[in-house]
Design a protein around this motif. Structure first.
Motif, PDB file in Angstrom:
ATOM      1  N   ASN A 215      -8.558  40.894 -29.036  1.00  0.00           N
ATOM      2  CA  ASN A 215      -8.367  42.343 -28.989  1.00  0.00           C
ATOM      3  C   ASN A 215      -8.233  42.998 -30.359  1.00  0.00           C
ATOM      4  N   SER A 216      -7.530  42.370 -31.299  1.00  0.00           N
ATOM      5  CA  SER A 216      -7.294  42.990 -32.603  1.00  0.00           C
ATOM      6  C   SER A 216      -8.563  43.071 -33.446  1.00  0.00           C
ATOM      7  N   TRP A 217      -9.615  42.413 -33.009  1.00  0.00           N
ATOM      8  CA  TRP A 217     -10.880  42.480 -33.747  1.00  0.00           C
ATOM      9  C   TRP A 217     -11.866  43.432 -33.076  1.00  0.00           C
ATOM     10  N   LYS A 218     -12.175  43.155 -31.783  1.00  0.00           N
ATOM     11  CA  LYS A 218     -13.223  43.925 -31.113  1.00  0.00           C
ATOM     12  C   LYS A 218     -12.768  44.543 -29.787  1.00  0.00           C
ATOM     13  N   THR A 219     -11.488  44.565 -29.507  1.00  0.00           N
ATOM     14  CA  THR A 219     -10.923  45.062 -28.252  1.00  0.00           C
ATOM     15  C   THR A 219     -11.151  44.093 -27.102  1.00  0.00           C
ATOM     16  N   HIS A 220     -10.575  44.449 -25.934  1.00  0.00           N
ATOM     17  CA  HIS A 220     -10.693  43.600 -24.744  1.00  0.00           C
ATOM     18  C   HIS A 220     -12.116  43.562 -24.202  1.00  0.00           C
ATOM     19  N   ASN A 221     -12.918  44.539 -24.570  1.00  0.00           N
ATOM     20  CA  ASN A 221     -14.229  44.687 -23.946  1.00  0.00           C
ATOM     21  C   ASN A 221     -15.374  44.130 -24.776  1.00  0.00           C
ATOM     22  N   TYR A 222     -15.038  43.220 -25.677  1.00  0.00           N
ATOM     23  CA  TYR A 222     -16.095  42.544 -26.432  1.00  0.00           C
ATOM     24  C   TYR A 222     -15.857  41.048 -26.347  1.00  0.00           C
ATOM     25  N   SER A 223     -16.836  40.320 -25.833  1.00  0.00           N
ATOM     26  CA  SER A 223     -16.744  38.868 -25.695  1.00  0.00           C
ATOM     27  C   SER A 223     -17.413  38.219 -26.898  1.00  0.00           C
ATOM     28  N   VAL A 224     -16.647  37.440 -27.657  1.00  0.00           N
ATOM     29  CA  VAL A 224     -17.151  36.888 -28.916  1.00  0.00           C
ATOM     30  C   VAL A 224     -18.182  35.783 -28.686  1.00  0.00           C
TER      31      VAL A 224
END
Length: 237
Positions: A215-224
Protein backbone atom coordinates in the motif's frame (compact mmCIF):
# COMPACT_ATOMS: atom_id res chain seq x y z
CA UNK A 1 26.66 -9.28 1.89
CA UNK A 2 29.53 -9.24 4.38
CA UNK A 3 31.05 -12.68 5.14
CA UNK A 4 30.47 -11.86 8.83
CA UNK A 5 26.70 -11.61 8.32
CA UNK A 6 24.37 -14.63 8.41
CA UNK A 7 22.72 -15.59 5.14
CA UNK A 8 19.18 -14.59 4.30
CA UNK A 9 16.50 -17.29 4.28
CA UNK A 10 13.91 -16.69 1.55
CA UNK A 11 10.51 -17.58 3.00
CA UNK A 12 8.33 -16.42 0.10
CA UNK A 13 8.63 -15.58 -3.60
CA UNK A 14 6.04 -14.16 -6.02
CA UNK A 15 7.08 -13.73 -9.63
CA UNK A 16 4.69 -15.10 -12.26
CA UNK A 17 1.42 -16.34 -10.78
CA UNK A 18 2.12 -20.03 -11.39
CA UNK A 19 1.38 -20.99 -7.76
CA UNK A 20 -1.95 -20.51 -5.99
CA UNK A 21 -1.43 -18.80 -2.59
CA UNK A 22 -5.08 -18.90 -1.55
CA UNK A 23 -4.62 -21.99 0.60
CA UNK A 24 -5.72 -23.43 3.95
CA UNK A 25 -3.82 -23.24 7.24
CA UNK A 26 -2.28 -26.71 6.98
CA UNK A 27 -0.61 -25.90 3.66
CA UNK A 28 0.84 -22.62 4.92
CA UNK A 29 2.13 -24.54 7.92
CA UNK A 30 4.11 -27.11 5.89
CA UNK A 31 4.90 -24.86 2.93
CA UNK A 32 4.20 -25.20 -0.79
CA UNK A 33 5.64 -24.44 -4.21
CA UNK A 34 9.27 -24.78 -5.29
CA UNK A 35 12.21 -22.76 -3.99
CA UNK A 36 13.29 -22.29 -7.61
CA UNK A 37 10.06 -20.41 -8.32
CA UNK A 38 7.00 -19.20 -6.44
CA UNK A 39 6.77 -20.67 -2.93
CA UNK A 40 5.98 -20.30 0.77
CA UNK A 41 8.61 -21.95 2.96
CA UNK A 42 6.31 -22.80 5.87
CA UNK A 43 7.51 -23.70 9.35
CA UNK A 44 10.98 -24.75 8.18
CA UNK A 45 12.27 -21.18 8.69
CA UNK A 46 10.93 -21.16 12.25
CA UNK A 47 12.49 -24.52 13.11
CA UNK A 48 15.86 -23.54 11.70
CA UNK A 49 16.14 -20.35 13.72
CA UNK A 50 14.08 -20.82 16.87
CA UNK A 51 13.73 -24.45 17.92
CA UNK A 52 16.55 -24.12 20.43
CA UNK A 53 14.37 -21.99 22.71
CA UNK A 54 11.46 -24.40 23.11
CA UNK A 55 12.87 -26.39 26.02
CA UNK A 56 13.56 -23.22 27.96
CA UNK A 57 9.94 -22.04 27.97
CA UNK A 58 8.60 -21.58 31.49
CA UNK A 59 11.98 -22.00 33.18
CA UNK A 60 13.35 -19.75 35.91
CA UNK A 61 16.58 -17.84 35.32
CA UNK A 62 19.64 -19.51 36.87
CA UNK A 63 23.16 -18.39 37.67
CA UNK A 64 26.05 -20.20 39.34
CA UNK A 65 24.97 -18.79 42.72
CA UNK A 66 21.21 -19.20 42.20
CA UNK A 67 20.28 -22.64 40.92
CA UNK A 68 16.68 -22.72 39.64
CA UNK A 69 16.88 -25.30 36.86
CA UNK A 70 15.38 -28.81 36.89
CA UNK A 71 18.71 -30.69 36.82
CA UNK A 72 20.19 -32.22 40.02
CA UNK A 73 23.41 -30.26 39.38
CA UNK A 74 23.76 -26.54 38.70
CA UNK A 75 23.42 -25.95 34.94
CA UNK A 76 24.72 -22.38 35.09
CA UNK A 77 27.89 -23.55 36.83
CA UNK A 78 28.40 -26.54 34.55
CA UNK A 79 27.83 -24.60 31.33
CA UNK A 80 29.42 -21.36 32.51
CA UNK A 81 26.57 -18.94 31.82
CA UNK A 82 23.31 -17.52 33.09
CA UNK A 83 20.08 -18.52 31.41
CA UNK A 84 16.63 -20.10 31.71
CA UNK A 85 18.18 -23.55 31.97
CA UNK A 86 16.12 -26.71 32.27
CA UNK A 87 18.14 -30.00 32.15
CA UNK A 88 20.26 -28.29 30.88
CA UNK A 89 20.11 -26.44 27.52
CA UNK A 90 19.62 -26.44 23.78
CA UNK A 91 20.72 -22.80 23.69
CA UNK A 92 23.41 -21.13 25.78
CA UNK A 93 23.49 -17.48 24.66
CA UNK A 94 25.36 -16.34 27.78
CA UNK A 95 28.02 -19.02 27.69
CA UNK A 96 31.75 -18.55 27.15
CA UNK A 97 32.67 -16.69 23.97
CA UNK A 98 34.84 -19.15 22.03
CA UNK A 99 33.84 -18.73 18.39
CA UNK A 100 34.07 -21.88 16.31
CA UNK A 101 34.39 -25.60 16.87
CA UNK A 102 34.93 -26.73 20.45
CA UNK A 103 34.95 -30.01 22.32
CA UNK A 104 36.39 -29.51 25.82
CA UNK A 105 34.87 -28.44 28.11
CA UNK A 106 31.61 -29.59 26.57
CA UNK A 107 28.77 -27.22 25.55
CA UNK A 108 29.97 -24.17 27.49
CA UNK A 109 30.16 -21.85 24.45
CA UNK A 110 27.56 -19.53 22.93
CA UNK A 111 25.47 -22.42 21.63
CA UNK A 112 22.42 -22.57 19.35
CA UNK A 113 21.89 -26.29 18.92
CA UNK A 114 19.23 -26.29 16.19
CA UNK A 115 21.46 -24.25 13.86
CA UNK A 116 24.56 -26.49 13.81
CA UNK A 117 22.81 -29.54 15.28
CA UNK A 118 25.61 -29.81 17.79
CA UNK A 119 26.67 -28.61 21.22
CA UNK A 120 30.32 -28.15 20.29
CA UNK A 121 30.10 -25.09 18.04
CA UNK A 122 30.16 -21.63 19.58
CA UNK A 123 28.62 -18.96 17.33
CA UNK A 124 30.39 -15.74 16.40
CA UNK A 125 27.56 -13.40 17.38
CA UNK A 126 24.09 -13.53 18.87
CA UNK A 127 21.36 -11.01 19.69
CA UNK A 128 18.28 -11.83 21.76
CA UNK A 129 15.04 -9.91 21.19
CA UNK A 130 11.66 -10.36 22.81
CA UNK A 131 8.26 -10.86 21.18
CA UNK A 132 9.22 -13.29 18.44
CA UNK A 133 7.33 -16.58 18.32
CA UNK A 134 6.26 -19.39 16.02
CA UNK A 135 3.67 -18.88 13.31
CA UNK A 136 1.19 -21.29 14.85
CA UNK A 137 -2.27 -21.41 16.28
CA UNK A 138 -2.54 -18.81 19.03
CA UNK A 139 0.97 -17.49 18.35
CA UNK A 140 1.95 -13.99 17.38
CA UNK A 141 4.67 -12.61 15.17
CA UNK A 142 6.49 -9.30 15.27
CA UNK A 143 7.47 -8.12 11.81
CA UNK A 144 10.30 -5.69 11.35
CA UNK A 145 9.45 -2.07 10.65
CA UNK A 146 11.66 -1.94 7.60
CA UNK A 147 12.70 1.30 5.95
CA UNK A 148 12.18 1.25 2.19
CA UNK A 149 13.86 3.95 0.14
CA UNK A 150 11.16 3.71 -2.55
CA UNK A 151 8.30 1.51 -1.43
CA UNK A 152 7.79 2.79 2.11
CA UNK A 153 6.89 0.77 5.21
CA UNK A 154 3.78 -1.35 4.82
CA UNK A 155 4.78 -3.92 7.45
CA UNK A 156 4.49 -2.05 10.76
CA UNK A 157 0.71 -2.25 10.60
CA UNK A 158 0.99 -6.06 10.84
CA UNK A 159 3.29 -6.17 13.87
CA UNK A 160 1.99 -8.41 16.66
CA UNK A 161 -0.72 -10.01 14.50
CA UNK A 162 -1.49 -13.72 14.28
CA UNK A 163 -1.26 -15.53 10.95
CA UNK A 164 -4.65 -16.02 9.27
CA UNK A 165 -5.95 -18.13 6.41
CA UNK A 166 -9.46 -18.48 4.99
CA UNK A 167 -10.08 -21.47 7.28
CA UNK A 168 -8.36 -20.02 10.36
CA UNK A 169 -9.44 -16.46 11.12
CA UNK A 170 -7.11 -14.78 13.64
CA UNK A 171 -7.20 -11.15 12.53
CA UNK A 172 -8.81 -8.22 14.38
CA UNK A 173 -11.59 -7.53 11.88
CA UNK A 174 -15.18 -8.66 12.33
CA UNK A 175 -14.91 -10.60 9.05
CA UNK A 176 -12.23 -12.96 7.73
CA UNK A 177 -9.46 -10.86 6.15
CA UNK A 178 -7.77 -13.86 4.54
CA UNK A 179 -11.01 -14.70 2.78
CA UNK A 180 -11.80 -11.15 1.65
CA UNK A 181 -8.17 -10.44 0.65
CA UNK A 182 -7.72 -13.91 -0.88
CA UNK A 183 -4.40 -14.76 0.76
CA UNK A 184 -2.73 -15.88 3.96
CA UNK A 185 -0.87 -13.37 6.11
CA UNK A 186 -0.50 -11.64 9.48
CA UNK A 187 -3.62 -9.61 8.76
CA UNK A 188 -4.68 -6.81 11.07
CA UNK A 189 -7.91 -5.04 10.05
CA UNK A 190 -7.13 -5.99 7.25
CA UNK A 191 -3.82 -5.11 5.52
CA UNK A 192 -1.29 -2.59 4.30
CA UNK A 193 0.61 -5.39 2.58
CA UNK A 194 -0.80 -8.51 0.95
CA UNK A 195 2.23 -10.50 -0.27
CA UNK A 196 0.25 -13.74 -0.59
CA UNK A 197 -2.72 -12.29 -2.45
CA UNK A 198 -3.84 -13.10 -5.99
CA UNK A 199 -1.20 -12.57 -8.67
CA UNK A 200 -2.76 -9.99 -11.01
CA UNK A 201 0.13 -7.72 -12.01
CA UNK A 202 -0.86 -4.09 -12.59
CA UNK A 203 -3.69 -1.73 -11.70
CA UNK A 204 -6.86 -3.30 -10.31
CA UNK A 205 -10.11 -2.08 -8.80
CA UNK A 206 -12.53 -4.99 -8.52
CA UNK A 207 -12.42 -6.87 -6.26
CA UNK A 208 -10.58 -4.38 -4.07
CA UNK A 209 -7.25 -5.16 -2.37
CA UNK A 210 -6.91 -8.85 -3.26
CA UNK A 211 -3.69 -8.57 -5.31
CA UNK A 212 -0.03 -8.78 -4.28
CA UNK A 213 -0.11 -5.26 -2.92
CA UNK A 214 2.20 -2.92 -1.02
CA UNK A 215 0.00 0.00 0.00
CA UNK A 216 2.72 2.55 0.85
CA UNK A 217 4.10 2.25 -2.67
CA UNK A 218 1.19 1.80 -5.09
CA UNK A 219 -1.94 1.59 -2.86
CA UNK A 220 -4.19 -1.43 -2.32
CA UNK A 221 -5.30 -1.38 -5.94
CA UNK A 222 -1.99 -2.15 -7.59
CA UNK A 223 -0.70 -5.73 -7.73
CA UNK A 224 3.09 -5.80 -7.99
CA UNK A 225 5.02 -7.84 -10.55
CA UNK A 226 7.26 -9.61 -8.04
CA UNK A 227 7.90 -9.84 -4.32
CA UNK A 228 10.36 -11.73 -2.11
CA UNK A 229 10.23 -12.06 1.70
CA UNK A 230 13.46 -12.87 3.55
CA UNK A 231 14.53 -13.36 7.16
CA UNK A 232 17.87 -13.65 8.91
CA UNK A 233 19.19 -13.50 12.48
CA UNK A 234 19.63 -9.97 13.85
CA UNK A 235 23.19 -8.63 13.84
CA UNK A 236 24.54 -6.57 16.74
CA UNK A 237 24.86 -2.88 15.95
Amino acid sequence: MSPDQPAWTVIQTRMDGTVNFYRPWTQYKVGFGSVTGEHWLGEKWNHKNRDSMRGHNGMKFSTFDKDQDTWPDNCASTFMGGFWYYTCHSANPNGVYRWGKESTPYAVGVIWHSWKNTYDFSVKSMVMKSHVSHVRSGAQVVLASLLFTVGGDSMSYHNGMKFSTFDKDQDTASHNCASSSMGGFWYNHCHHANPNGVYRWGQEKTPNGVGVSWNSWKTHNYSVKSMVMKVRPVQPE
